[in-house]
Design an enzyme around this catalytic site. Structure first.
Site, short mmCIF file in Angstrom:
data_model
loop_
_atom_site.label_atom_id
_atom_site.label_comp_id
_atom_site.label_asym_id
_atom_site.label_seq_id
_atom_site.Cartn_x
_atom_site.Cartn_y
_atom_site.Cartn_z
N LYS A 92 70.14 131.45 63.00
CA LYS A 92 69.35 130.22 63.12
C LYS A 92 70.04 129.18 63.97
O LYS A 92 69.39 128.41 64.68
CB LYS A 92 69.06 129.63 61.73
CG LYS A 92 67.97 130.34 60.97
CD LYS A 92 67.41 129.43 59.90
CE LYS A 92 66.31 130.10 59.11
NZ LYS A 92 65.78 129.22 58.06
N LYS A 146 61.93 140.95 63.39
CA LYS A 146 61.26 140.66 62.12
C LYS A 146 60.00 139.84 62.36
O LYS A 146 60.01 138.93 63.18
CB LYS A 146 62.25 139.87 61.23
CG LYS A 146 61.85 139.77 59.78
CD LYS A 146 62.83 138.91 58.98
CE LYS A 146 62.48 137.46 59.09
NZ LYS A 146 63.06 136.63 58.01
N LYS A 151 57.42 133.47 60.66
CA LYS A 151 56.57 132.31 60.88
C LYS A 151 57.03 131.50 62.08
O LYS A 151 56.28 130.71 62.63
CB LYS A 151 56.51 131.34 59.69
CG LYS A 151 57.32 131.65 58.48
CD LYS A 151 57.33 130.44 57.51
CE LYS A 151 57.23 130.88 56.09
NZ LYS A 151 58.45 130.68 55.32
P1 AMP Z 1 61.06 132.77 54.39
O1 AMP Z 1 59.73 132.78 55.03
O2 AMP Z 1 62.16 133.05 55.37
O3 AMP Z 1 61.31 131.59 53.50
O4 AMP Z 1 61.09 134.05 53.44
C1 AMP Z 1 60.51 134.05 52.15
C2 AMP Z 1 60.56 135.44 51.56
O5 AMP Z 1 59.78 136.33 52.35
C3 AMP Z 1 61.97 136.04 51.52
O6 AMP Z 1 62.09 136.83 50.35
C4 AMP Z 1 62.00 136.91 52.73
O7 AMP Z 1 62.93 137.97 52.61
C5 AMP Z 1 60.57 137.42 52.77
N1 AMP Z 1 60.20 137.76 54.15
C6 AMP Z 1 60.07 136.91 55.20
N2 AMP Z 1 59.73 137.56 56.31
C7 AMP Z 1 59.65 138.88 55.97
C8 AMP Z 1 59.34 140.08 56.69
N3 AMP Z 1 59.03 140.05 57.98
N4 AMP Z 1 59.34 141.24 55.99
C9 AMP Z 1 59.63 141.27 54.67
N5 AMP Z 1 59.94 140.19 53.95
C10 AMP Z 1 59.94 139.00 54.58
#
Ligand code: AMP
Ligand code: TRP
Length: 346
Positions: free
Chosen positions: A124, A207, A210
């Protein structure tokens, strides 16, 4: 094998905690890697606590109006996906001050050397680490606080969060060791299913996120049925038909990703999906996947839009959740202060 007396969590009851950042649209990756599994855990009857981690979100710049919207939309997304505020505790982090307080205390337990190894910070902060906020660097210690504040034993997350949960274990162990207590449990990362790492629809090595500048790279919970179907039909793939067996997906990141998404959405294993579609080209597979994705995701989108019509009701749910979270967190925080030797006289 460990017996009851040596199990580090023997003194703690099962409790699940997880969080998602309200920093933009929730994606299919969040849904399959996190939300869907939050709902499964909730429905297994285990105590479940789910948090929109707004204090984490502001480690990078957030426009205040957009953040407010993203918190409400995130809550609507959780509920639309099946998180029931009567069964789970659902709240946003900043409404429970104990997170920031324990975060500070754990900043003083975590070591610089541990933080320096965190790959998400490196990703990041990028090349410009000097310009990153201090909060972004300390972020994993706040995440440890989120989990330990509830004595949570299990943390369902996607693959990318494994390192942070392991750091949480190290922080808990060091605290227990330094203060000669058995106060914090050793939480386990729960990383299960075919979609622990959903990849971008434009590049199977990245990955789904968002924050990807390309909207076509992801499916958002805010996408309607047509948009979902279009994005899947346009997903980047290779020209080969699907293989019959899993090893045939080696070196085919995009194909593997679509098979995994199909598996996770349908509740089948990737091998079963290949059993059904092995030999078929993407001209057959993509429309089937688009139909499946629409059938699962479009109702969530519809429900989310309905909930967003009444933001006051969402705020009420988050407030009630925060009260319930606070009732668990406050005594644990107080005990932490006490263990550390602080005078608490009010
Ligand atoms: P975040 O959006 O980074 O706050 O992620 C929130 C949750 O969603 C965390 O448990 C991440 O590991 C999961 N997550 C986010 N993006 C992915 C993805 N592309 N595949 C699987 N899990 C995801
Ligand atoms: N760091 C997580 C992410 O970026 C979000 C998060 C914050 C979290 N606190 C947490 C996840 C506690 C699980 C438990 O996805």
């Amino acid at each position: 094998m460990s017996d009851e007396t040596t199990t580090p969590n023997a003194n703690f009851k099962r409790r699940i905690f997880s969080g998602i950042q309200p920093s933009g649209n929730l994606t299919l990756g969040n849904y399959l890697g996190a939300l869907k599994r939050f709902v499964e855990k909730q429905n297994e009857g285990i105590e479940t606590i789910y948090c929109l981690v707004d204090l984490h979100a502001v480690t990078v710049w957030q426009d205040p109006e957009k953040l407010r919207h993203a918190i409400r939309e995130g809550a609507a997304g959780f509920i639309a996906a099946g998180v029931d505020p009567e069964k789970s505790i659902l709240f946003n982090q900043s409404q429970v001050g104990a997170h920031a307080e324990l975060g500070w205390l754990l900043n003083c337990v975590a070591r610089m050397g541990w933080m320096n190894r965190m790959t998400q910070f490196k990703d990041k902060a990028g090349k410009n680490a000097e310009k990153a906020s201090l909060g972004l660097y300390a972020y994993p210690a706040l995440m440890a606080a989120d989990i330990l504040l509830y004595h949570a034993t299990e943390v369902p997350v996607g693959e990318d969060q494994k390192q942070h949960v392991e750091l949480t274990r190290d922080i808990a162990a060091k605290f227990n060791h330094d203060y000669k207590v058995d106060f914090f449990p050793q939480p386990t990362p729960v990383i299960e299913g075919a979609a622990t790492r959903v990849m971008s629809l434009r590049d199977g090595t990245k990955k789904m996120s968002k924050s990807d500048p390309s909207d076509a790279s992801r499916i958002n919970l805010t996408d309607d049925a047509d948009t979902i179907a279009k994005k899947i039909r346009k997903a980047v793939t290779d020209p080969e038909p699907l293989p019959e067996t899993l090893d045939g997906l080696d070196g085919r990141a995009e194909a593997r990703n679509l098979v995994n998404i199909y598996a996770a959405l349908s509740g089948k294993t990737p091998a079963e999906v290949l059993g059904e579609y092995g030999g078929a080209g993407f001209g057959t597979f993509k429309p089937a996947l688009a139909d499946l994705a629409v059938s699962v995701m479009a109702p969530i989108n519809t429900e989310m839009n309905r909930l967003m019509q009444d933001p006051a009701e969402i705020d009420r749910i988050l407030g009630k959740g925060a009260d319930k979270a606070d009732a668990i967190a406050r005594p644990i925080l107080e005990k932490t202060y006490e263990i550390m030797g602080m005078v608490r006289s009010r």
